[in-house]
Every structure is written in C-alpha cells, then in structure tokens.
Design an enzyme around this catalytic site. Structure first.
Site, PDB file in Angstrom:
ATOM      1  CB  SER A   1       7.357  -2.194  37.188  1.00  5.86           C
ATOM      2  OG  SER A   1       6.151  -1.511  37.256  1.00  5.86           O
TER       3      SER A   1
ATOM      4  N   GLY B   1       4.786   0.038  25.190  1.00  7.47           N
ATOM      5  CA  GLY B   1       4.126  -0.415  23.975  1.00  7.47           C
ATOM      6  C   GLY B   1       3.688  -1.876  23.998  1.00  7.47           C
ATOM      7  CB  SER B   2       4.215  -4.629  26.393  1.00  7.78           C
ATOM      8  OG  SER B   2       3.795  -4.044  27.612  1.00  7.78           O
TER       9      SER B   2
ATOM     10  N   GLY C   1       5.758  -4.544  31.887  1.00  7.31           N
ATOM     11  CA  GLY C   1       6.233  -4.924  30.556  1.00  7.31           C
ATOM     12  C   GLY C   1       6.819  -3.709  29.860  1.00  7.31           C
ATOM     13  CE1 TYR C   2      12.071  -4.618  27.430  1.00  8.65           C
ATOM     14  CE2 TYR C   2      10.882  -6.411  26.388  1.00  8.65           C
ATOM     15  CZ  TYR C   2      12.029  -5.918  26.963  1.00  8.65           C
ATOM     16  OH  TYR C   2      13.131  -6.723  27.072  1.00  8.65           O
TER      17      TYR C   2
ATOM     18  CE  LYS D   1       3.642  -0.988  30.826  1.00  7.47           C
ATOM     19  NZ  LYS D   1       4.222  -0.971  29.473  1.00  7.47           N
ATOM     20  CB  THR D   2      -2.183   1.836  28.669  1.00  6.17           C
ATOM     21  OG1 THR D   2      -1.035   2.301  29.394  1.00  6.17           O
ATOM     22  CG2 THR D   2      -3.299   2.851  28.805  1.00  6.17           C
TER      23      THR D   2
END
Length: 183
Positions: A85, A14-15, A11-12, A17-18
């Site tokens: 990705s 800041g979406s 994903g972008y 993910k982390t």
C-alpha cells in the site's frame, strides 16, 4: 453483533507484514474473534490478476482489497490486511470507507528489507529487471499518523503483535484478555 474492524499493515516488501499478520491472526483466533487475513500477494493472484504495478493499478488493487475488508468488517469480522500500500491517498480512501480502521506502519529500513529478501526482488529491481518496485524505482509514502508503528528491526514479532492488540483493546474493538469484555 460483534464489532468488526480492519487492521491495515503497510510497509516495504520484506518489512514483516505477513509475519505480523500471521501471528496476529493466531492471537485473535485464540480469543475466539472471527478474523481473516487479506494478503497483498494472494489478492494479486486471485482478485487483482492482470493489474500491473503502475500507480493507477496499485491504487485499484488497494481499493479492491479495501472493498473486501469493508464487507467483512461490516459483518463482524476482524480483517488483517497485509499489503505494501505505497500511496497515502489510496490508504486514506480505504480508511474513509471502513468504520473501524487501524493503520499499522511496519517500519523497516530498505537495507534491512533487502537483507531479508529471499526471493531476490530488490536485486532484480536494482538491475531494472523489475519495474516500479516500491522503495527502489517507485515511491513509498510513509503513514503520517498511524494508530500503531511496529519497528521490526528492533522489535520481535510478539512485541509488534502485542502493540496492535493493545491498540485494539484501547479502541474497544476487542476485549481485554483478562476480562473478556468487548466494547
């Protein structure tokens, strides 16, 4: 031997993910499932130092992350990859090499990602200070058929993690928490 797997969060910037990866890791450890997080930013500092943000280098970075994930999952580790990705072809190449691959699309609008951006990366990308920035001056190819989609503008981290855990259970990659049976 325990089945390994790779959860690929895409994903972008800041979406979320982390944040999802960190909580998912915690939940898997609680279940005594050996796991590891491969974070795109950390990998760039250590394994992919010197790569640019050109399409070729981004794909190379994904292939390197995929190689490490493949080795770890082959040895029974649950791997959580958190990397933008942006290109479908690179994600598909990694999917082909990893037996138990679960793609998770961390869906969040550019506007919300920009609002969350504490580092000011989106602002720098819009002024041209950062080149090849995903979603601004470089494309992001959304997953066509991910196993899980997390809508981080409307879901909590816990809700997103619960969806991923349910998918892993349905695929028999982890046991149901009530029974502890693994597939």
């Amino acid at each position: 031997m325990r089945k390994g797997f790779t959860i690929w969060l895409t994903g972008y910037s800041g979406s979320g993910k982390t944040s999802i990866a960190t909580e998912l890791y915690r939940k898997l450890i609680e279940r005594t499932i050996p796991c590891e997080i491969l974070d795109g930013d950390v990998i760039r500092q250590h394994l992919s130092q010197g790569l640019t943000f050109s399409k070729e280098d981004r794909c190379e970075n994904i292939m390197r992350i995929g190689y490490v994930a493949q080795i770890l999952s082959k040895h029974g580790v649950g791997v959580i990859v958190s990397a933008i990705s942006p290109y479908k072809s690179a994600r598909d190449m990694v999917r082909e090499k990893i037996h138990s691959f679960v793609e998770v699309y961390v869906n969040c609008s550019i506007e919300e990602c920009e609002r969350r951006d504490v580092k000011g990366l989106y602002k720098k990308a819009k002024t041209g200070e950062i080149k090849n920035f995903t979603g601004i001056s470089d494309p992001y190819e959304e997953p066509v058929d991910p196993e899980v989609t997390c809508y981080t503008e409307t879901e909590s981290i816990d809700e997103s993690v619960a969806k991923i855990l349910a998918c892993l259970e349905a695929l028999h990659l982890i046991g149901h928490i009530k029974t502890g049976i693994t597939g």
